[in-house]
Write a protein that holds these residues in place. Sequence first.
Motif, PDB file in Angstrom:
ATOM      1  N   ASP A 182       0.843  -1.195   0.000  1.00  0.00           N
ATOM      2  CA  ASP A 182       0.000   0.000   0.000  1.00  0.00           C
ATOM      3  C   ASP A 182       0.880   1.247   0.000  1.00  0.00           C
ATOM      4  O   ASP A 182       1.911   1.304   0.672  1.00  0.00           O
ATOM      5  CB  ASP A 182      -0.903   0.018   1.238  1.00  0.00           C
ATOM      6  CG  ASP A 182      -1.984  -1.052   1.182  1.00  0.00           C
ATOM      7  OD1 ASP A 182      -2.515  -1.300   0.081  1.00  0.00           O
ATOM      8  OD2 ASP A 182      -2.287  -1.642   2.234  1.00  0.00           O
ATOM      9  N   GLU A 183       0.428   2.247  -0.751  1.00  0.00           N
ATOM     10  CA  GLU A 183       1.176   3.491  -0.797  1.00  0.00           C
ATOM     11  C   GLU A 183       0.913   4.307   0.466  1.00  0.00           C
ATOM     12  O   GLU A 183      -0.222   4.410   0.934  1.00  0.00           O
ATOM     13  CB  GLU A 183       0.790   4.289  -2.035  1.00  0.00           C
ATOM     14  CG  GLU A 183       1.198   3.603  -3.343  1.00  0.00           C
ATOM     15  CD  GLU A 183       0.916   4.456  -4.546  1.00  0.00           C
ATOM     16  OE1 GLU A 183       0.480   5.614  -4.363  1.00  0.00           O
ATOM     17  OE2 GLU A 183       1.129   3.982  -5.679  1.00  0.00           O
ATOM     18  N   ASN A 184       1.971   4.880   1.010  1.00  0.00           N
ATOM     19  CA  ASN A 184       1.838   5.716   2.196  1.00  0.00           C
ATOM     20  C   ASN A 184       1.114   7.026   1.870  1.00  0.00           C
ATOM     21  O   ASN A 184       1.066   7.463   0.720  1.00  0.00           O
ATOM     22  CB  ASN A 184       3.210   6.038   2.777  1.00  0.00           C
ATOM     23  CG  ASN A 184       3.789   4.883   3.569  1.00  0.00           C
ATOM     24  OD1 ASN A 184       3.076   3.973   3.971  1.00  0.00           O
ATOM     25  ND2 ASN A 184       5.089   4.914   3.788  1.00  0.00           N
ATOM     26  N   PHE A 185       0.564   7.656   2.889  1.00  0.00           N
ATOM     27  CA  PHE A 185      -0.114   8.928   2.736  1.00  0.00           C
ATOM     28  C   PHE A 185       0.066   9.724   4.022  1.00  0.00           C
ATOM     29  O   PHE A 185       0.336   9.167   5.088  1.00  0.00           O
ATOM     30  CB  PHE A 185      -1.611   8.730   2.439  1.00  0.00           C
ATOM     31  CG  PHE A 185      -2.310   7.842   3.434  1.00  0.00           C
ATOM     32  CD1 PHE A 185      -2.850   8.367   4.603  1.00  0.00           C
ATOM     33  CD2 PHE A 185      -2.410   6.482   3.217  1.00  0.00           C
ATOM     34  CE1 PHE A 185      -3.477   7.556   5.532  1.00  0.00           C
ATOM     35  CE2 PHE A 185      -3.049   5.654   4.139  1.00  0.00           C
ATOM     36  CZ  PHE A 185      -3.577   6.198   5.295  1.00  0.00           C
ATOM     37  N   THR A 186      -0.062  11.032   3.906  1.00  0.00           N
ATOM     38  CA  THR A 186      -0.012  11.908   5.074  1.00  0.00           C
ATOM     39  C   THR A 186      -1.439  12.237   5.490  1.00  0.00           C
ATOM     40  O   THR A 186      -2.229  12.725   4.684  1.00  0.00           O
ATOM     41  CB  THR A 186       0.745  13.203   4.750  1.00  0.00           C
ATOM     42  OG1 THR A 186       2.089  12.871   4.354  1.00  0.00           O
ATOM     43  CG2 THR A 186       0.802  14.114   5.958  1.00  0.00           C
ATOM     44  N   ASN A 187      -1.776  11.966   6.739  1.00  0.00           N
ATOM     45  CA  ASN A 187      -3.137  12.174   7.231  1.00  0.00           C
ATOM     46  C   ASN A 187      -3.146  13.320   8.237  1.00  0.00           C
ATOM     47  O   ASN A 187      -2.574  13.221   9.320  1.00  0.00           O
ATOM     48  CB  ASN A 187      -3.665  10.888   7.880  1.00  0.00           C
ATOM     49  CG  ASN A 187      -5.128  10.996   8.262  1.00  0.00           C
ATOM     50  OD1 ASN A 187      -5.795  11.982   7.953  1.00  0.00           O
ATOM     51  ND2 ASN A 187      -5.642   9.981   8.929  1.00  0.00           N
ATOM     52  N   LEU A 188      -3.799  14.424   7.852  1.00  0.00           N
ATOM     53  CA  LEU A 188      -3.932  15.580   8.745  1.00  0.00           C
ATOM     54  C   LEU A 188      -5.335  15.691   9.331  1.00  0.00           C
ATOM     55  O   LEU A 188      -5.661  16.674   9.974  1.00  0.00           O
ATOM     56  CB  LEU A 188      -3.589  16.866   7.990  1.00  0.00           C
ATOM     57  CG  LEU A 188      -2.194  16.937   7.360  1.00  0.00           C
ATOM     58  CD1 LEU A 188      -2.001  18.280   6.668  1.00  0.00           C
ATOM     59  CD2 LEU A 188      -1.112  16.709   8.402  1.00  0.00           C
TER      60      LEU A 188
END
Length: 731
Positions: free
Chosen positions: A288-294
Amino acid sequence: MKKLVYLFVSLHFSLSVFSQEKANNISVKLIADGAITIDGKLDEDAWKSADSGNQFWQFFPSDSTRSINPTEFRLLYDEHTIYIGIRAEVKSDNYVVSSLRRDFGGAANDNVTLMFDTFNDGTTAFLFGMTPYGVQREVFVSGGGSDFNTSWDQKWQLQSTKFDDHYILEAAIPFSSIKFHEGATSWRVQCYRWDMQTNEQSAWSRVPQNQLLSSLAFMGNMQFEKPLGKSRKPIAIIPYVNALTSRNFATDSNDSKLSFGGDAKLSIGNSMNLDITVNPDFSNVEVDENFTNLTRFEVFIPEKRQFFIDNNDLFGGYGDAYGSANPFFSRRIGLASDAMGNLIENRILGGVRLSGKLNDNWRLGFLNLQTAADTKNEIASNNNMMFALQRKMFSRSSLGFFAVNRQTFGDYKFMDPANEYNRVFGIEYNLASADNSLTGKFYLHKSLQPNDTKGNYSWQTTITWQPRKFNYILDFQYVDEDFRADLGFVQRTGVLKNGNGFSYNFYPKSGKVSRHSPGAMALYYWRPDMDWKKSDHVYNLYYSINFTNQSTLRADYRNNYVYLTHGFDPTRTPNGVPLPGKEGYTYNNFSLSYNSNPGKVLSFTSNLSGGQFFNGESYSAATVLTYRIQPWVSLSLNTRYDAIRLPSPHSDANLWLVSPKVDVTFSKNVFWSTLVQYSNQRDNLGINSKLQWRFAPLSDLYLVYNDNYFTKDFGPKFRSINLKLTYWLNL
């Protein structure tokens, strides 16, 4: 409420009976077995006498003219196979083909695609795509043409021949690879083309530009010379053997194991699939591709495991039309939280999955899987079940019923009795007019768990009206505070959401712009448990532009309001001071995004955003840069930087996500890819490298290397290497 539903159903029915543009027709001749040799030449006599589909309509950059470069397709069939012959004219032999890997992306390749709506329902179809280099892709299409599942795999043949001014495609698709009714005399069909040299998209059946090119509302008809017989689908046995060795540096432990198991696929009649799995292993699935969660909420990650793919819309299509409250989400099966609340793998012992068509009007889905107990990590054994029944309504709509059950097996001292089981039941009406100008969803769900006497409801009413020149969306949704879906995806509970959106489309007759659209959206969330206090709103003004060279530009301005019921630290800093709860925050921000022409050797997407953020500020810059040495090598670099600045005593943050990727296709059967992912928000540097040899149709040998490091105090975290063999055997 009843009057509102009646109004929309009546409007839907009235629009459905309006006649559309006269449908194209193509005759499909019956030929003798062995009359066609798949060699990319189309030199057999049968091809010369076959009916042809031609005179394609342009879809992009305009939808009112014929295509620039002609395309012609022909169809034939025998007792076991349907044959496709295509001639596509081009400006030159400078073809755009990004790689030789199967399941290519349609937007970055010269390609011709056929979709077969074998049940003539306008909701699902089987898609087969082909490039001038003979690269294949097959997709299960659902949602009336809006949902593509590229993990669906089938056996079929394709050969191509390239020339200076045209290319030839010749394909053979066994009837056993697709589902249809025995005795059928016609299917609906669409053939469309991406011509990257002229930046043109075209289709045999004309499609309005405000719709999707893949919309199943706009298709022609193919008439078989004689009724179809049984598909004679073989029993498929897909065993695997996987040797894995790993080291966990955090616990200073090593693990080596040899596992085996597999799947079986059986056909029940011409229209139903039975899938059986025993001790499944998903180690070859792409990372799975990483993501930034704000945000304060969980982020949806799509399912990629092959066992869950066939007719996946029957199971995963229930719930919120925008994906924030779904009663069943298959990725929940095989994952569980340990005693510390960490999400870890939970072994699947086995299961069955039955799905498909009962007849012209009814579809059935049933899934049941058993997961293993893991007492060391305080995880119980669970039975996971979903039952779905769907009936076609009018031309392209449906009425569905479902039941989901998660049931604990065994007695466990660590088990909270309130978690012994969770059940969700529901009814849904999916609305889609014949020309797709009116779509919508109406549902009512209820959850049940031990000692529960509350309402626990979730419901939604949403309508989208999209004639050619504008788009209007109306949405109401309620999720009760005590609504639970353990096998689902529910971002937030205890809210009533209502929203409206409007955009208008301009279509210039000339120039560099194909379409430009201003729009506005207002979205509100209300909390019933707080005397219907407003908890959130978003006001969004935007302008989007589609250029004739396939690039796009969009600008957004947003006014946000958030009432935090609890403290929240968007930086997720260890021991950081959260923003105070029981307080409202109003802030404004903007964004600008640009996507270049994906058919170019060098292409990129970029996004800039910034402005106020709660009681501080945030700025973000993200880009994906791709360079191709076609068709052999694709190099990409995905970067994102988020700067959060909050007043003291709250923490600031500089969040980086950097993901370079190398994808090499040595041939149509040997591939190597390496993905590196750096995220300081997750304190992880991950490396995933996979070598794949497809030694037989849908049969693979994988060598996969994974390595993970801490980023703050740099050091190894977890490392593994596995060798896996899968073989697809037809009996």
